[in-house]
Design a protein around this motif. Structure first.
Motif, PDB file in Angstrom:
ATOM      1  N   UNK A 266      61.536  35.329  43.386  1.00 62.52           N
ATOM      2  CA  UNK A 266      59.944  35.085  44.049  1.00 62.52           C
ATOM      3  C   UNK A 266      59.120  36.100  43.591  1.00 62.52           C
ATOM      4  N   UNK A 267      59.221  37.175  43.292  1.00 60.98           N
ATOM      5  CA  UNK A 267      57.991  38.103  43.254  1.00 60.98           C
ATOM      6  C   UNK A 267      57.444  37.929  42.071  1.00 60.98           C
ATOM      7  N   UNK A 268      57.702  38.130  40.731  1.00 59.64           N
ATOM      8  CA  UNK A 268      57.906  37.463  39.811  1.00 59.64           C
ATOM      9  C   UNK A 268      57.126  36.201  39.224  1.00 59.64           C
ATOM     10  N   UNK A 269      57.601  35.110  39.605  1.00 60.01           N
ATOM     11  CA  UNK A 269      57.324  34.223  39.981  1.00 60.01           C
ATOM     12  C   UNK A 269      55.790  33.934  40.439  1.00 60.01           C
ATOM     13  N   UNK A 270      55.127  34.319  41.692  1.00 59.84           N
ATOM     14  CA  UNK A 270      54.076  34.550  41.986  1.00 59.84           C
ATOM     15  C   UNK A 270      53.273  35.654  41.926  1.00 59.84           C
ATOM     16  N   UNK A 271      53.946  36.947  41.366  1.00 58.67           N
ATOM     17  CA  UNK A 271      53.401  37.418  40.356  1.00 58.67           C
ATOM     18  C   UNK A 271      53.364  36.733  38.766  1.00 58.67           C
ATOM     19  N   UNK A 272      53.200  35.791  38.836  1.00 60.38           N
ATOM     20  CA  UNK A 272      52.874  34.803  36.867  1.00 60.38           C
ATOM     21  C   UNK A 272      51.652  34.628  37.411  1.00 60.38           C
ATOM     22  N   UNK A 273      52.014  33.748  38.321  1.00 58.38           N
ATOM     23  CA  UNK A 273      50.874  32.848  39.217  1.00 58.38           C
ATOM     24  C   UNK A 273      49.363  33.820  39.009  1.00 58.38           C
ATOM     25  N   UNK A 274      49.706  34.214  39.598  1.00 56.37           N
ATOM     26  CA  UNK A 274      48.701  35.600  40.410  1.00 56.37           C
ATOM     27  C   UNK A 274      47.870  36.375  39.338  1.00 56.37           C
ATOM     28  N   UNK A 275      48.813  36.831  38.704  1.00 51.63           N
ATOM     29  CA  UNK A 275      48.207  38.015  37.747  1.00 51.63           C
ATOM     30  C   UNK A 275      47.366  36.886  36.186  1.00 51.63           C
ATOM     31  N   UNK A 276      47.754  35.650  35.956  1.00 53.34           N
ATOM     32  CA  UNK A 276      46.895  34.241  34.732  1.00 53.34           C
ATOM     33  C   UNK A 276      45.930  33.774  35.785  1.00 53.34           C
ATOM     34  N   UNK A 277      45.792  34.061  36.872  1.00 55.84           N
ATOM     35  CA  UNK A 277      44.670  33.592  37.875  1.00 55.84           C
ATOM     36  C   UNK A 277      43.633  34.280  37.990  1.00 55.84           C
ATOM     37  N   UNK A 278      43.843  35.724  37.568  1.00 54.04           N
ATOM     38  CA  UNK A 278      42.818  36.979  37.745  1.00 54.04           C
ATOM     39  C   UNK A 278      42.520  36.965  36.172  1.00 54.04           C
ATOM     40  N   UNK A 279      42.826  36.780  35.310  1.00 54.52           N
ATOM     41  CA  UNK A 279      42.235  36.733  34.329  1.00 54.52           C
ATOM     42  C   UNK A 279      41.596  35.339  33.459  1.00 54.52           C
ATOM     43  N   UNK A 280      42.067  34.258  34.254  1.00 56.66           N
ATOM     44  CA  UNK A 280      41.091  33.215  34.197  1.00 56.66           C
ATOM     45  C   UNK A 280      39.970  32.637  34.810  1.00 56.66           C
ATOM     46  N   UNK A 281      40.054  33.352  35.914  1.00 55.46           N
ATOM     47  CA  UNK A 281      39.127  33.152  37.112  1.00 55.46           C
ATOM     48  C   UNK A 281      37.576  32.805  36.676  1.00 55.46           C
ATOM     49  N   UNK A 282      37.536  33.578  35.625  1.00 53.55           N
ATOM     50  CA  UNK A 282      35.977  33.047  35.058  1.00 53.55           C
ATOM     51  C   UNK A 282      35.705  31.837  34.127  1.00 53.55           C
ATOM     52  N   UNK A 283      36.945  31.690  33.240  1.00 51.17           N
ATOM     53  CA  UNK A 283      36.082  30.312  32.127  1.00 51.17           C
ATOM     54  C   UNK A 283      36.903  29.295  33.508  1.00 51.17           C
ATOM     55  N   UNK A 284      37.980  29.813  33.871  1.00 50.92           N
ATOM     56  CA  UNK A 284      38.170  27.981  34.926  1.00 50.92           C
ATOM     57  C   UNK A 284      36.685  27.959  36.076  1.00 50.92           C
ATOM     58  N   UNK A 285      35.897  29.022  36.804  1.00 52.80           N
ATOM     59  CA  UNK A 285      35.434  28.856  36.925  1.00 52.80           C
ATOM     60  C   UNK A 285      33.897  27.544  36.200  1.00 52.80           C
ATOM     61  N   UNK A 286      33.817  28.403  34.595  1.00 56.18           N
ATOM     62  CA  UNK A 286      33.048  27.665  34.084  1.00 56.18           C
ATOM     63  C   UNK A 286      33.059  26.644  33.507  1.00 56.18           C
ATOM     64  N   UNK A 287      33.981  26.493  32.648  1.00 63.37           N
ATOM     65  CA  UNK A 287      34.807  25.523  31.977  1.00 63.37           C
ATOM     66  C   UNK A 287      34.946  24.094  33.196  1.00 63.37           C
ATOM     67  N   UNK A 288      35.536  24.090  34.199  1.00 63.63           N
ATOM     68  CA  UNK A 288      35.743  23.501  34.740  1.00 63.63           C
ATOM     69  C   UNK A 288      35.595  22.882  35.746  1.00 63.63           C
ATOM     70  N   UNK A 289      34.869  23.923  36.644  1.00 67.43           N
ATOM     71  CA  UNK A 289      33.450  23.473  37.294  1.00 67.43           C
ATOM     72  C   UNK A 289      32.402  23.446  36.993  1.00 67.43           C
ATOM     73  N   UNK A 290      31.907  24.214  35.894  1.00 65.46           N
ATOM     74  CA  UNK A 290      30.627  23.429  35.712  1.00 65.46           C
ATOM     75  C   UNK A 290      29.970  24.818  35.967  1.00 65.46           C
ATOM     76  N   UNK A 291      29.519  26.127  36.501  1.00 72.68           N
ATOM     77  CA  UNK A 291      29.501  27.582  36.784  1.00 72.68           C
ATOM     78  C   UNK A 291      28.632  27.840  35.634  1.00 72.68           C
ATOM     79  N   UNK A 292      27.710  28.087  36.135  1.00 75.40           N
ATOM     80  CA  UNK A 292      26.386  28.944  35.292  1.00 75.40           C
ATOM     81  C   UNK A 292      27.131  30.143  35.457  1.00 75.40           C
ATOM     82  N   UNK A 293      26.485  31.545  33.845  1.00 68.20           N
ATOM     83  CA  UNK A 293      26.885  32.305  34.167  1.00 68.20           C
ATOM     84  C   UNK A 293      26.723  33.200  35.472  1.00 68.20           C
ATOM     85  N   UNK A 294      25.181  32.956  35.690  1.00 67.39           N
ATOM     86  CA  UNK A 294      25.442  33.692  37.249  1.00 67.39           C
ATOM     87  C   UNK A 294      26.401  33.157  38.268  1.00 67.39           C
TER      88      UNK A 294
END
Length: 445
Positions: A266-294
């Motif tokens: 269980x820990x491996x699987x949710x760490x798998x998810x959360x670690x990936x989310x942590x390093x992809x938060x900025x790209x997802x918010x910019x390219x999927x949601x359309x947020x500006x740099x600011x």
């Protein structure tokens, strides 16, 4: 790892130096792993996000293979002896990421910088036993975590005038001149001008190095024991001095305690998810949601600040309810984050998703540690925390590679591709919940 014999009481200055290191080091995690470098690569070259994710995952393979050996060596020869070159090399390589070069060379430098950064954490975390005792280790560890969150916020603010000409233009002349001297590329002072993220890496390296100096050179730490750390009573029977053999012995013992394997899965699987989310938060918010740099900057600031509150809230929750209940609430917190992230398009509402993610980030750190303590025999806690750390390292490999593979199936920077990546991670999260439901705690009997 063992801390050896403590020859003198730990001074407040040593504890402060240990905590300050976390403040500076988390700048690398924020600016190189979560915010500026992922977006820099994603916008600089085609398929940049996939390339960053793949390189990060491969670099974590090296970390996972090296960590047990480094830990064993540090127990015998001294943690600071290894921490000093790791930090100096890591800071130098972080600064070199800003050097003009083909993207392949830049990613290679980043990979080595990440290996040095992650390796330094092996020695830094092991120093907890040298800067605290049984009465204070919880409090000192908490100070380090708090310093890390403060450092993440500080690193974002420090980098702002380097990447944004609009912000730099508002500073006093002597400050803006110093920032110009440390910048490797020009920035536009126009309102909403494009951010030049390559300028963020040198100040990040300097912040990491400056915060590390007290611990590296001035903190009074106990001398390492001349003998290797004694293994747990369970491992003595194996006569296995090798760290890899120790991991194998622990793995072979898992069938006798069926709840521990399910918890680790269980820990491996949710760490798998959360670690990936942590390093992809900025790209997802910019390219999927359309947020500006600011807006991306504000989004990550909010996530980081709220994570502090999340840790405190879940700490209180764990005192009121069973650890099974608290962990399920934390996992359902993440289910809500994923579902909302997939459907919310309004930028202001998406900030609310970021706040909920921040609460989840702080909360899952609390519940995962307490959950392991609740199912592991007390005499084998250190042994299984090492195994627990290995699961975290492995998750840091597979999550980013899975993300990169999913994005590769869609057009470059496609919002649909990013949402598909989130759907895949959501499926992994559901699997982690299913595995956790098979765990039996002593409180369930």
């Amino acid at each position: 790892m063992s801390g050896g014999t403590r020859r003198r009481p730990v001074g407040a200055g040593t504890v402060l130096a240990w905590s300050l290191y976390e403040l500076g080091a988390t700048g690398f995690a924020m600016n190189l792993l979560s915010l500026h470098f992922p977006l820099d690569v994603a916008t600089r070259v085609p398929r940049g996000n996939e390339k960053f994710s793949a390189v990060f995952g491969i670099s974590m393979v090296a970390v996972a293979l090296m960590a047990p050996v480094l830990g064993a060596l540090a127990d015998v020869r001294g943690k600071r002896r290894f921490l000093v070159p790791s930090v100096l090399l890591g800071a130098a390589l972080t600064a070199l990421v800003a050097a003009p070069a083909p993207i392949g060379v830049t990613l290679l430098i980043f990979a080595f910088a990440n290996v040095a950064f992650q390796s330094a954490y092996v020695f830094y975390n092991a120093m907890l036993v040298d800067v605290s005792d049984a009465r204070t280790e919880g409090r000192v560890s908490g100070w380090g975590v708090a310093a890390g969150y403060v450092g993440s916020l500080l690193a974002m603010f420090v980098a702002l005038p380097f990447v944004s000409g609009e912000i730099r233009a508002k500073l006093p002349f002597h400050f803006s001149s110093a920032i110009d001297a440390l910048s490797v590329a020009e920035v536009s002072s126009k309102v909403n001008g494009e951010w030049v993220r390559v300028n963020a890496y040198l100040p990040t390296a300097l912040l990491w190095l400056a915060a590390a100096i007290p611990l590296l050179f001035f903190a009074r730490l106990p001398r390492p024991s001349r003998a290797a750390a004694a293994p747990s009573s369970h491992l003595k029977e194996s006569r296995a001095p090798s760290p890899f053999r120790a991991v194998l012995v622990t793995a072979k013992s898992l069938p006798s305690t069926p709840s521990i394997p399910w918890l680790l899965v269980s820990c491996f699987l949710y760490f798998d998810v959360i670690h990936t989310v942590q390093i992809q938060m900025s790209t997802y918010s910019k390219f999927a949601v359309g947020m500006s740099d600011g807006e991306v900057q504000v989004f990550l600031l909010l996530c980081t600040a709220v994570a502090i509150v999340g840790g405190l809230l879940y700490g209180l929750l764990c005192q009121k309810v069973r650890i099974r209940t608290a962990t399920l609430i934390a996992l359902l917190n993440w289910v809500a984050v994923f579902l909302l992230a997939l459907v919310v398009r309004d930028h202001r509402l998406f900030l609310g998703v970021g706040a909920l993610a921040g609460i989840g980030l702080g909360g899952i750190k609390v519940t995962s540690r307490l959950g392991l303590i609740a199912v592991v025999p007390p005499e084998r806690t250190a042994e299984f925390f090492g195994f627990f750390a290995l699961a975290g390292e492995a998750a840091s490999v597979t999550g980013p590679l899975l993300w990169a593979a999913t994005l590769a199936l869609f057009p470059d920077r496609s919002p649909l591709g990013y949402r598909a990546g989130l759907v895949v991670l959501f499926a992994v999260l559901v699997g982690s919940i299913a595995a956790f439901r098979k765990v039996r705690f002593s409180e369930d009997v």
